[in-house]
Design a protein around this motif. Structure first.
Motif, PDB file in Angstrom:
ATOM      1  N   LYS A  11      -6.008  -9.739   5.146  1.00  9.39           N
ATOM      2  CA  LYS A  11      -5.999  -8.439   5.804  1.00  9.39           C
ATOM      3  C   LYS A  11      -4.877  -8.384   6.839  1.00  9.39           C
ATOM      4  O   LYS A  11      -4.586  -9.378   7.503  1.00  9.39           O
ATOM      5  CB  LYS A  11      -7.349  -8.173   6.465  1.00  9.39           C
ATOM      6  CG  LYS A  11      -8.503  -8.011   5.483  1.00  9.39           C
ATOM      7  CD  LYS A  11      -9.788  -7.691   6.212  1.00  9.39           C
ATOM      8  CE  LYS A  11     -10.935  -7.522   5.222  1.00  9.39           C
ATOM      9  NZ  LYS A  11     -12.209  -7.222   5.931  1.00  9.39           N
ATOM     10  N   GLN A  12      -4.278  -7.207   6.984  1.00 16.62           N
ATOM     11  CA  GLN A  12      -3.133  -7.049   7.869  1.00 16.62           C
ATOM     12  C   GLN A  12      -3.414  -5.988   8.936  1.00 16.62           C
ATOM     13  O   GLN A  12      -3.966  -4.924   8.629  1.00 16.62           O
ATOM     14  CB  GLN A  12      -1.898  -6.647   7.074  1.00 16.62           C
ATOM     15  CG  GLN A  12      -1.569  -7.577   5.916  1.00 16.62           C
ATOM     16  CD  GLN A  12      -1.247  -8.980   6.386  1.00 16.62           C
ATOM     17  OE1 GLN A  12      -0.348  -9.180   7.191  1.00 16.62           O
ATOM     18  NE2 GLN A  12      -1.999  -9.956   5.881  1.00 16.62           N
ATOM     19  N   ILE A  13      -3.026  -6.281  10.161  1.00 19.75           N
ATOM     20  CA  ILE A  13      -3.110  -5.300  11.230  1.00 19.75           C
ATOM     21  C   ILE A  13      -1.931  -4.342  11.130  1.00 19.75           C
ATOM     22  O   ILE A  13      -2.075  -3.139  11.282  1.00 19.75           O
ATOM     23  CB  ILE A  13      -3.140  -6.001  12.610  1.00 19.75           C
ATOM     24  CG1 ILE A  13      -4.378  -6.898  12.712  1.00 19.75           C
ATOM     25  CG2 ILE A  13      -3.098  -4.975  13.741  1.00 19.75           C
ATOM     26  CD1 ILE A  13      -4.398  -7.787  13.928  1.00 19.75           C
ATOM     27  N   GLY A  14      -0.765  -4.892  10.848  1.00 24.14           N
ATOM     28  CA  GLY A  14       0.436  -4.090  10.671  1.00 24.14           C
ATOM     29  C   GLY A  14       1.553  -4.965  10.147  1.00 24.14           C
ATOM     30  O   GLY A  14       2.114  -5.773  10.887  1.00 24.14           O
ATOM     31  N   THR A  15       1.869  -4.841   8.857  1.00 29.52           N
ATOM     32  CA  THR A  15       2.853  -5.717   8.221  1.00 29.52           C
ATOM     33  C   THR A  15       3.807  -4.903   7.368  1.00 29.52           C
ATOM     34  O   THR A  15       3.374  -4.039   6.605  1.00 29.52           O
ATOM     35  CB  THR A  15       2.150  -6.785   7.366  1.00 29.52           C
ATOM     36  OG1 THR A  15       1.383  -7.636   8.228  1.00 29.52           O
ATOM     37  CG2 THR A  15       3.149  -7.625   6.596  1.00 29.52           C
ATOM     38  N   THR A  16       5.105  -5.199   7.502  1.00 29.97           N
ATOM     39  CA  THR A  16       6.124  -4.504   6.718  1.00 29.97           C
ATOM     40  C   THR A  16       7.114  -5.501   6.144  1.00 29.97           C
ATOM     41  O   THR A  16       7.357  -6.568   6.714  1.00 29.97           O
ATOM     42  CB  THR A  16       6.900  -3.476   7.563  1.00 29.97           C
ATOM     43  OG1 THR A  16       7.560  -4.159   8.658  1.00 29.97           O
ATOM     44  CG2 THR A  16       5.977  -2.398   8.112  1.00 29.97           C
ATOM     45  N   GLU A  57      -4.411 -10.337  10.145  1.00 26.49           N
ATOM     46  CA  GLU A  57      -5.737 -10.480  10.745  1.00 26.49           C
ATOM     47  C   GLU A  57      -6.231 -11.891  10.455  1.00 26.49           C
ATOM     48  O   GLU A  57      -6.166 -12.367   9.326  1.00 26.49           O
ATOM     49  CB  GLU A  57      -6.681  -9.439  10.151  1.00 26.49           C
ATOM     50  CG  GLU A  57      -8.055  -9.414  10.789  1.00 26.49           C
ATOM     51  CD  GLU A  57      -8.918  -8.297  10.233  1.00 26.49           C
ATOM     52  OE1 GLU A  57     -10.062  -8.587   9.801  1.00 26.49           O
ATOM     53  OE2 GLU A  57      -8.442  -7.143  10.210  1.00 26.49           O
ATOM     54  N   GLN A 109      -1.655  -3.231   4.143  1.00 21.24           N
ATOM     55  CA  GLN A 109      -2.926  -3.256   4.867  1.00 21.24           C
ATOM     56  C   GLN A 109      -3.743  -4.488   4.485  1.00 21.24           C
ATOM     57  O   GLN A 109      -4.586  -4.946   5.245  1.00 21.24           O
ATOM     58  CB  GLN A 109      -3.730  -1.991   4.569  1.00 21.24           C
ATOM     59  CG  GLN A 109      -3.046  -0.715   5.040  1.00 21.24           C
ATOM     60  CD  GLN A 109      -3.833   0.528   4.631  1.00 21.24           C
ATOM     61  OE1 GLN A 109      -4.939   0.440   4.098  1.00 21.24           O
ATOM     62  NE2 GLN A 109      -3.245   1.685   4.861  1.00 21.24           N
ATOM     63  N   SER A 110      -3.471  -5.011   3.306  1.00 27.97           N
ATOM     64  CA  SER A 110      -4.138  -6.226   2.850  1.00 27.97           C
ATOM     65  C   SER A 110      -3.284  -6.878   1.778  1.00 27.97           C
ATOM     66  O   SER A 110      -2.422  -6.247   1.178  1.00 27.97           O
ATOM     67  CB  SER A 110      -5.535  -5.911   2.288  1.00 27.97           C
ATOM     68  OG  SER A 110      -5.418  -5.098   1.132  1.00 27.97           O
ATOM     69  N   ASP A 155       0.824  -1.209   0.000  1.00 27.90           N
ATOM     70  CA  ASP A 155       0.000   0.000   0.000  1.00 27.90           C
ATOM     71  C   ASP A 155       0.858   1.258   0.000  1.00 27.90           C
ATOM     72  O   ASP A 155       0.384   2.324  -0.384  1.00 27.90           O
ATOM     73  CB  ASP A 155      -0.912  -0.009   1.222  1.00 27.90           C
ATOM     74  CG  ASP A 155      -1.994  -1.079   1.105  1.00 27.90           C
ATOM     75  OD1 ASP A 155      -2.990  -0.827   0.418  1.00 27.90           O
ATOM     76  OD2 ASP A 155      -1.821  -2.164   1.692  1.00 27.90           O
ATOM     77  N   HIS A 188       4.757  -1.269   3.150  1.00 24.71           N
ATOM     78  CA  HIS A 188       3.714  -1.407   4.177  1.00 24.71           C
ATOM     79  C   HIS A 188       2.487  -2.054   3.544  1.00 24.71           C
ATOM     80  O   HIS A 188       2.126  -1.737   2.408  1.00 24.71           O
ATOM     81  CB  HIS A 188       3.343  -0.037   4.739  1.00 24.71           C
ATOM     82  CG  HIS A 188       4.456   0.651   5.449  1.00 24.71           C
ATOM     83  ND1 HIS A 188       4.595   0.629   6.822  1.00 24.71           N
ATOM     84  CD2 HIS A 188       5.505   1.382   4.976  1.00 24.71           C
ATOM     85  CE1 HIS A 188       5.676   1.328   7.172  1.00 24.71           C
ATOM     86  NE2 HIS A 188       6.239   1.789   6.064  1.00 24.71           N
TER      87      HIS A 188
END
Length: 239
Positions: free
Chosen positions: A172-177, A197, A158-159, A140, A156
C-alpha cells in the motif's frame, strides 16, 4: 502483459453499459489507457543501442547508493558506491550479462548466476526498461505531458502487488509516483518517489523507510559497453 489497473476496475461494467450504445465504442481506449500503452511501447525502443547511466538512491533522505556506468541489451557495467559512514564508503564494480554477473571488490573477483540476491539488490540496473514496464502495470493512473522536445510520463500508485525494491516490500502507498522523460525521442531521466505504507507484517524493531527516492539519468552512448576482464571468468562463485 498485465492490464493497466484502471482498466481492471472499470472495463467489465463499462463493457456491459456500452453494449446498448454500439459495439464500436467498446474497444475505444480511454486517454489514460492510450498513454499507458504508448509508454509501454516506448520502453521497447531502447533495444539496439546503449545508454550511459548514473543513479542516486536514498531512504528517508539519507544516501543509500550511487552508481555510474553503461547499459545495453547484451551487457551492462557499473561502478557502485554505498556510504558506510560520513567519511567512508564501500565501492565495487559489477558486470551484468544475460545469464549471470561478475563483481570486483578490492581487486577480488566473484561471480554468480541468475536469479541471485545480488541482482535483486542492484535492480533496476540490470534492465531499467523492463523493470519500469512491469512496475507501471501496477499504476492506478498515468499522466502525459509534452513541452518542446521533452515528453514525460508519470504513473501514480495507491497500492502495489508486493513489489520487492532492493529488499523493501512495497504494498500500500501513501503517495508514490514514477516519472520518465524523453528528449528528442531518447530517454533522459527516471524518478521514483515513494511513500510506502508500512506493511503489517514488518515488526516494530525492523527497519522500514518512510520515503524512498530513486533517480536515474540517461544519455545515449555510441561506444562499446565495457566487457568483463579475463580474470573475472575464473572468479569464485557466490552462493
Amino acid at each position: 502483459m498485465g492490464i493497466f489497473k484502471p482498466a481492471k476496475k472499470w472495463i467489465v461494467p463499462s463493457l456491459a453499459a456500452l453494449i446498448g450504445i454500439g459495439a464500436g465504442l467498446i474497444f475505444f481506449p480511454s486517454e489514460q489507457e492510450h498513454h499507458y500503452h504508448k509508454w509501454q511501447s516506448l520502453l521497447d525502443g531502447p533495444q539496439g543501442h546503449a545508454y550511459e547511466i548514473s543513479t542516486f538512491y536514498s531512504r528517508d533522505e539519507e544516501t543509500a547508493s550511487k552508481s555510474r556506468g553503461y547499459w545495453s541489451d547484451a551487457r551492462s557495467s557499473y561502478n557502485v558506491r554505498t556510504p558506510v559512514s560520513d567519511e567512508s564508503s564501500f565501492e565495487f564494480e559489477v558486470f551484468i550479462e544475460e545469464e549471470g554477473f561478475y563483481v570486483n571488490s578490492g581487486g577480488e573477483w566473484s561471480k554468480g548466476k541468475r536469479p541471485h540476491r545480488v541482482i535483486d539488490e542492484l535492480r533496476p540496473l540490470d534492465d531499467p526498461f523492463s523493470w519500469v514496464s512491469s512496475l507501471i502495470e501496477e499504476a492506478d493512473s498515468v499522466e502525459y505531458a509534452k513541452k518542446g522536445g521533452t515528453v514525460s510520463y508519470k504513473a501514480h500508485f495507491q497500492s502495489m502487488n508486493e513489489i520487492d525494491f532492493r529488499g523493501i516490500m512495497l504494498k500500500k502507498q501513501i503517495g508514490t509516483t514514477l516519472t520518465m522523460s524523453l528528449v528528442d525521442g531518447n530517454w533522459e531521466s527516471l524518478s521514483l518517489k515513494a511513500q510506502p505504507e508500512r506493511p503489517e507484517e514488518i515488526g516494530l524493531l525492523q527497519s522500514y523507510p518512510e520515503t524512498i527516492t530513486y533517480e536515474m539519468e540517461f544519455s545515449v552512448f555510441d561506444g562499446e559497453v565495457p566487457a568483463k576482464p579475463e580474470e573475472a571468468i575464473e572468479a569464485e562463485p557466490l552462493d
